[in-house]
Motif scaffolding. Structure first.
Motif, mmCIF file in Angstrom:
data_model
loop_
_atom_site.group_PDB
_atom_site.id
_atom_site.type_symbol
_atom_site.label_atom_id
_atom_site.label_comp_id
_atom_site.label_asym_id
_atom_site.label_seq_id
_atom_site.Cartn_x
_atom_site.Cartn_y
_atom_site.Cartn_z
ATOM 1 N N HIS A 29 6.914 12.979 4.373
ATOM 2 C CA HIS A 29 6.346 12.843 3.032
ATOM 3 C C HIS A 29 4.892 12.396 3.120
ATOM 4 N N GLU A 30 4.039 13.044 2.324
ATOM 5 C CA GLU A 30 2.638 12.668 2.323
ATOM 6 C C GLU A 30 2.401 11.378 1.538
ATOM 7 N N TYR A 31 3.156 11.212 0.484
ATOM 8 C CA TYR A 31 2.888 10.136 -0.463
ATOM 9 C C TYR A 31 3.790 8.937 -0.173
ATOM 10 N N MET A 32 3.173 7.742 -0.086
ATOM 11 C CA MET A 32 3.942 6.511 0.081
ATOM 12 C C MET A 32 3.344 5.427 -0.803
ATOM 13 N N SER A 33 4.192 4.513 -1.234
ATOM 14 C CA SER A 33 3.713 3.463 -2.129
ATOM 15 C C SER A 33 4.560 2.209 -1.987
ATOM 16 N N TRP A 34 3.994 1.096 -2.418
ATOM 17 C CA TRP A 34 4.681 -0.182 -2.440
ATOM 18 C C TRP A 34 4.727 -0.700 -3.876
ATOM 19 N N TYR A 35 5.923 -1.152 -4.289
ATOM 20 C CA TYR A 35 6.119 -1.770 -5.588
ATOM 21 C C TYR A 35 6.732 -3.145 -5.385
ATOM 22 N N ARG A 36 6.480 -4.011 -6.353
ATOM 23 C CA ARG A 36 7.210 -5.266 -6.404
ATOM 24 C C ARG A 36 8.004 -5.318 -7.702
ATOM 25 N N GLN A 37 9.184 -5.906 -7.613
ATOM 26 C CA GLN A 37 10.051 -6.003 -8.779
ATOM 27 C C GLN A 37 10.327 -7.461 -9.090
ATOM 28 N N ASP A 38 9.954 -7.845 -10.283
ATOM 29 C CA ASP A 38 10.181 -9.204 -10.751
ATOM 30 C C ASP A 38 11.004 -9.154 -12.034
ATOM 31 N N PRO A 39 11.815 -10.169 -12.285
ATOM 32 C CA PRO A 39 12.685 -10.164 -13.474
ATOM 33 C C PRO A 39 11.894 -9.910 -14.757
ATOM 34 N N GLY A 40 12.350 -8.934 -15.532
ATOM 35 C CA GLY A 40 11.712 -8.655 -16.814
ATOM 36 C C GLY A 40 10.397 -7.907 -16.732
ATOM 37 N N MET A 41 9.958 -7.590 -15.513
ATOM 38 C CA MET A 41 8.638 -6.962 -15.352
ATOM 39 C C MET A 41 8.732 -5.515 -14.874
ATOM 40 N N GLY A 42 9.908 -5.050 -14.576
ATOM 41 C CA GLY A 42 10.037 -3.701 -14.041
ATOM 42 C C GLY A 42 9.475 -3.639 -12.631
ATOM 43 N N LEU A 43 9.017 -2.465 -12.253
ATOM 44 C CA LEU A 43 8.402 -2.279 -10.934
ATOM 45 C C LEU A 43 6.900 -2.093 -11.121
ATOM 46 N N ARG A 44 6.136 -2.870 -10.413
ATOM 47 C CA ARG A 44 4.685 -2.790 -10.518
ATOM 48 C C ARG A 44 4.102 -2.335 -9.186
ATOM 49 N N LEU A 45 3.171 -1.407 -9.274
ATOM 50 C CA LEU A 45 2.588 -0.792 -8.084
ATOM 51 C C LEU A 45 1.585 -1.728 -7.427
ATOM 52 N N ILE A 46 1.713 -1.888 -6.106
ATOM 53 C CA ILE A 46 0.806 -2.740 -5.351
ATOM 54 C C ILE A 46 -0.295 -1.892 -4.708
ATOM 55 N N HIS A 47 0.112 -0.983 -3.836
ATOM 56 C CA HIS A 47 -0.801 -0.053 -3.168
ATOM 57 C C HIS A 47 -0.078 1.269 -2.968
ATOM 58 N N TYR A 48 -0.865 2.323 -2.796
ATOM 59 C CA TYR A 48 -0.262 3.600 -2.495
ATOM 60 C C TYR A 48 -1.165 4.405 -1.571
ATOM 61 N N SER A 49 -0.597 5.477 -1.021
ATOM 62 C CA SER A 49 -1.321 6.324 -0.080
ATOM 63 C C SER A 49 -0.893 7.771 -0.275
ATOM 64 N N VAL A 50 -1.863 8.676 -0.297
ATOM 65 C CA VAL A 50 -1.548 10.099 -0.453
ATOM 66 C C VAL A 50 -1.612 10.835 0.880
ATOM 67 N N GLY A 51 -1.835 10.106 1.954
ATOM 68 C CA GLY A 51 -1.837 10.721 3.270
ATOM 69 C C GLY A 51 -2.404 9.759 4.291
ATOM 70 N N ALA A 52 -2.245 10.110 5.559
ATOM 71 C CA ALA A 52 -2.745 9.251 6.640
ATOM 72 C C ALA A 52 -4.237 9.012 6.459
ATOM 73 N N GLY A 53 -4.629 7.742 6.564
ATOM 74 C CA GLY A 53 -6.025 7.361 6.446
ATOM 75 C C GLY A 53 -6.525 7.154 5.041
ATOM 76 N N ILE A 54 -5.655 7.364 4.043
ATOM 77 C CA ILE A 54 -6.069 7.259 2.640
ATOM 78 C C ILE A 54 -5.162 6.269 1.923
ATOM 79 N N THR A 55 -5.761 5.208 1.372
ATOM 80 C CA THR A 55 -4.990 4.256 0.584
ATOM 81 C C THR A 55 -5.756 3.915 -0.693
ATOM 82 N N ASP A 56 -5.035 3.400 -1.664
ATOM 83 C CA ASP A 56 -5.675 3.016 -2.916
ATOM 84 C C ASP A 56 -4.883 1.887 -3.551
ATOM 85 N N GLN A 57 -5.549 1.159 -4.431
ATOM 86 C CA GLN A 57 -4.925 0.011 -5.068
ATOM 87 C C GLN A 57 -4.125 0.425 -6.296
#
Lengths: 113, 115
Positions: A29-57
């Motif tokens: 998979h090209e796309y990877m991401s990190w989420y955090r889940q807190d009570p009542g807050m759903g899932l919130r995106l921390i960082h993501y990447s659309v490919g090797a060498g590429i990341t974004d907030q």
């Protein structure tokens, strides 16, 4: 086919300690991401990447670093853990233009004391 | 900016009742994708459905059905004849553009099905 593998499943840290949450996928998979889940807050995106060498907030990047040196791995680093980072962390991946949505790892439950 | 609202925080129903989970979204894009995920008590996130903005056909899969209405920016999820195993937190999510932009999630609806 392991899918998305997250390690560890549970972790307790002391305030100020650093650690890395591991995420690996074997689906090319090209796309990877990190989420955090807190009570009542759903899932919130921390960082993501659309490919090797590429990341974004994402929405809540402060206190976290990422890198994407290979297609398979997307580690999340906590440089100096704080109690506010106590959460459940999910890694997700998907193929570009996938019709199957994201595949999520099983999560890491992190407690910072 | 994209936003997903799930106004129902918790719903409780008796087994075999039908239940609808609401999802309202906001986006400025004309091309976007909507998703539903299920999170059972075991904690994993299970993909249920993806719908693109150009396909307003309702979808049915067994006891699950989805009603997508662009006019009201809603993508509601109905479970027919609910079962105890349907008890979970359900998340609606939105992705703009190609579908490879990050998913934005609603805060989830906790469904409890009582035997």
């Amino acid at each position: 086919n392991a899918g998305v593998t997250q390690t560890p499943k549970f972790q307790v840290l002391k305030t100020g300690q650093s650690m890395t949450l591991q995420c690996a996928q074997d689906m090319n998979h090209e796309y990877m991401s990190w989420y955090r889940q807190d009570p009542g807050m759903g899932l919130r995106l921390i960082h993501y990447s659309v490919g090797a060498g590429i990341t974004d907030q994402g929405e809540v990047p402060n206190g976290y670093n990422v890198s994407r040196s290979t297609t398979e791995d997307f580690p999340l680093r906590l440089l100096s853990a704080a109690p506010s980072q106590t959460s459940v962390y999910f890694c997700a991946s998907s193929k570009i233009s996938s019709s199957y949505g994201y595949t999520f790892g099983s999560g890491t439950r992190l407690t910072v004391v | 900016a994209q936003k997903v609202t799930q106004a129902q925080t918790e719903i409780s129903v008796v087994e075999k009742e039908d239940v609808t989970l609401d999802c309202v979204y906001e986006t400025r894009d004309t091309t976007y994708y909507l998703f539903w995920y299920k999170q059972p008590p075991s904690g994993e996130l299970v993909f249920l459905i993806r719908r693109n903005s150009f396909d307003e056909q309702n979808e049915i899969s067994g006891r699950y059905s989805w009603n997508f209405q662009k006019s009201t920016s809603s993508f509601n999820f109905t479970i027919t004849a609910s079962q105890v195993v349907d008890s979970a937190v359900y998340f609606c999510a939105l992705s703009e553009d190609s579908g490879n932009t990050p998913l934005v999630f609603g805060k989830g609806t906790r469904l409890s099905v009582i035997a």
